[in-house]
Design a protein around this motif. Structure first.
Motif, PDB file in Angstrom:
ATOM      1  N   GLN A 147       0.827  -1.204   0.000  1.00  0.00           N
ATOM      2  CA  GLN A 147       0.000   0.000   0.000  1.00  0.00           C
ATOM      3  C   GLN A 147       0.869   1.264   0.000  1.00  0.00           C
ATOM      4  OE1 GLN A 147      -3.198  -0.096   2.893  1.00  0.00           O
ATOM      5  NE2 GLN A 147      -3.531   2.108   2.792  1.00  0.00           N
ATOM      6  N   GLN A 148       1.982   1.217   0.720  1.00  0.00           N
ATOM      7  CA  GLN A 148       2.892   2.353   0.753  1.00  0.00           C
ATOM      8  C   GLN A 148       3.501   2.635  -0.618  1.00  0.00           C
ATOM      9  OE1 GLN A 148       5.845   1.401   3.725  1.00  0.00           O
ATOM     10  NE2 GLN A 148       4.310   0.855   5.249  1.00  0.00           N
ATOM     11  N   GLU A 149       3.766   1.581  -1.388  1.00  0.00           N
ATOM     12  CA  GLU A 149       4.512   1.716  -2.632  1.00  0.00           C
ATOM     13  C   GLU A 149       3.638   1.838  -3.878  1.00  0.00           C
ATOM     14  OE1 GLU A 149       7.075  -1.664  -2.749  1.00  0.00           O
ATOM     15  OE2 GLU A 149       8.435  -0.892  -1.196  1.00  0.00           O
ATOM     16  N   GLU A 150       2.433   1.270  -3.848  1.00  0.00           N
ATOM     17  CA  GLU A 150       1.671   1.136  -5.085  1.00  0.00           C
ATOM     18  C   GLU A 150       0.483   2.077  -5.216  1.00  0.00           C
ATOM     19  OE1 GLU A 150       0.645  -2.956  -5.805  1.00  0.00           O
ATOM     20  OE2 GLU A 150       2.574  -3.681  -5.051  1.00  0.00           O
ATOM     21  N   VAL A 151       0.004   2.638  -4.110  1.00  0.00           N
ATOM     22  CA  VAL A 151      -1.159   3.530  -4.183  1.00  0.00           C
ATOM     23  C   VAL A 151      -0.883   4.791  -3.383  1.00  0.00           C
ATOM     24  CG1 VAL A 151      -2.795   1.625  -4.498  1.00  0.00           C
ATOM     25  CG2 VAL A 151      -2.276   2.430  -2.189  1.00  0.00           C
ATOM     26  N   GLU A 152      -1.653   5.814  -3.655  1.00  0.00           N
ATOM     27  CA  GLU A 152      -1.499   7.087  -2.955  1.00  0.00           C
ATOM     28  C   GLU A 152      -2.518   7.199  -1.839  1.00  0.00           C
ATOM     29  OE1 GLU A 152      -1.647  10.449  -5.492  1.00  0.00           O
ATOM     30  OE2 GLU A 152      -0.016   9.766  -6.815  1.00  0.00           O
ATOM     31  N   ALA A 153      -2.074   7.767  -0.709  1.00  0.00           N
ATOM     32  CA  ALA A 153      -2.998   8.032   0.391  1.00  0.00           C
ATOM     33  C   ALA A 153      -4.089   8.980  -0.102  1.00  0.00           C
ATOM     34  CB  ALA A 153      -2.256   8.649   1.570  1.00  0.00           C
ATOM     35  N   GLY A 154      -5.319   8.657   0.238  1.00  0.00           N
ATOM     36  CA  GLY A 154      -6.451   9.474  -0.186  1.00  0.00           C
ATOM     37  C   GLY A 154      -7.081   9.022  -1.487  1.00  0.00           C
ATOM     38  N   ALA A 155      -6.390   8.157  -2.243  1.00  0.00           N
ATOM     39  CA  ALA A 155      -6.975   7.642  -3.482  1.00  0.00           C
ATOM     40  C   ALA A 155      -8.080   6.643  -3.168  1.00  0.00           C
ATOM     41  CB  ALA A 155      -5.893   6.982  -4.333  1.00  0.00           C
ATOM     42  N   ARG A 156      -9.051   6.561  -4.046  1.00  0.00           N
ATOM     43  CA  ARG A 156     -10.139   5.617  -3.840  1.00  0.00           C
ATOM     44  C   ARG A 156      -9.657   4.181  -4.069  1.00  0.00           C
ATOM     45  NH1 ARG A 156     -14.969   7.647  -7.542  1.00  0.00           N
ATOM     46  NH2 ARG A 156     -13.211   8.007  -8.959  1.00  0.00           N
ATOM     47  N   VAL A 157     -10.134   3.285  -3.231  1.00  0.00           N
ATOM     48  CA  VAL A 157      -9.768   1.870  -3.329  1.00  0.00           C
ATOM     49  C   VAL A 157     -10.423   1.270  -4.574  1.00  0.00           C
ATOM     50  CG1 VAL A 157      -9.972  -0.377  -2.202  1.00  0.00           C
ATOM     51  CG2 VAL A 157      -9.521   1.676  -0.832  1.00  0.00           C
TER      52      VAL A 157
END
Length: 284
Positions: A147-157
């Motif tokens: 999660q730290q590497e592949e997606v941005e905080a605040g982005a929709r799942v």
């Protein structure tokens, strides 16, 4: 966990609650059934809170008094994952009009009151008619390297972020058991301290449970996704599934583990429970 073990103040009836030391707030040891009859005689008219039946991930160890409430899931046409919020409507009770959020789902009344504990009842997103879009969004801090590497905080799942859920592992417990993420729900643009934390897991186990005809699982999960409000019912800490290596010491490597006081929840045991929901502040 039995109702008599509940550590929170006892209130009864969806629109009734007790203030002060007289009444059921001073009788937490008698159980919800007995408290109901006492409250009907001692409680002044109020709003929000009361005895609530809900589905949640089962507490199997540690001091937590009960399981954490599940959040039903739906997935839109673009693959974005969101939590189902109950239908909002107005009801008339004792000559007053109240706004409530509740609906029939999977053979039970699903209500916003499922989430009224641990201070969450004060959060803006728990208000029945709060202006929120219900999408899960990735949390700012996550123990999961993916999660730290592949997606941005605040982005929709999105479903596409979990394509490897059948094989995913991080060295904690069994690989292939399910892929987790930490998210927030109904918490856009809210003040600090008002964010609703969510544990998401995508697993073939939930798909199998739905295929086997489990009415609630069929209604509350989608494409193998299950979510719960991630507030430990003991002291309101934020636990995690496959989040901490220390969980192995307590036999919880394949469970949701709370590091604060070692409460353990089995995400694959979804059970019907009850507790006494706290009233929302604006209803007092």
């Amino acid at each position: 966990m039995a109702a008599e073990d509940d550590k929170y103040p006892v209130e009864s009836g969806r629109r009734r609650f007790v203030k002060g030391v007289v009444g059921s707030a001073a009788l937490v040891g008698i159980g919800t059934g007995a408290a109901a009859s006492i409250n009907s005689a001692t409680a002044p008219t109020g709003a929000g809170g009361g005895i609530v039946q809900y589905f949640g991930v089962e507490n199997i160890d540690g001091p937590a008094p009960r399981g954490m409430p599940q959040i039903p899931i739906e997935i839109d046409d673009e693959g974005f994952v969101k939590g189902v919020w109950p239908e909002v409507r107005e009801v008339q009770e004792q000559g007053q009009t109240f706004t409530v959020a509740e609906m029939q789902l999977g053979g039970i009344t699903y209500s916003s009151e499922w989430f009224q504990y641990c201070g969450v009842q004060t959060y803006p997103g728990v208000a029945p008619d709060a202006d929120q879009d219900n999408f899960f969004r990735y949390a700012n801090s996550s123990p999961y390297e993916w999660q730290q590497e592949e997606v941005e905080a605040g982005a929709r799942v999105n479903v596409s972020d979990f394509e490897d859920y059948e094989s995913w592992g991080n060295g904690i417990g069994e690989s292939g058991l399910g892929k987790p993420a930490l998210a927030t729900w109904r918490s856009q643009d809210v003040p600090p301290g008002g964010t609703m934390p969510v544990q998401i897991i995508r697993s073939t186990r939930f798909e199998q449970m739905a295929e086997q005809g489990n009415e609630w699982i069929s209604a509350s999960t989608a494409q193998g996704f299950m979510a719960n409000l991630n507030k430990c019912t003991h002291f309101c800490c934020v636990p995690g599934f496959k989040a901490l290596p220390d969980s192995r010491k307590f036999g919880a490597a394949n469970d949701i583990y709370c590091q604060c006081h070692q409460s353990v929840y089995d995400p694959f045991s979804i059970v019907e429970l009850s507790f006494v929901a706290l009233p929302r502040p604006e209803d007092e």
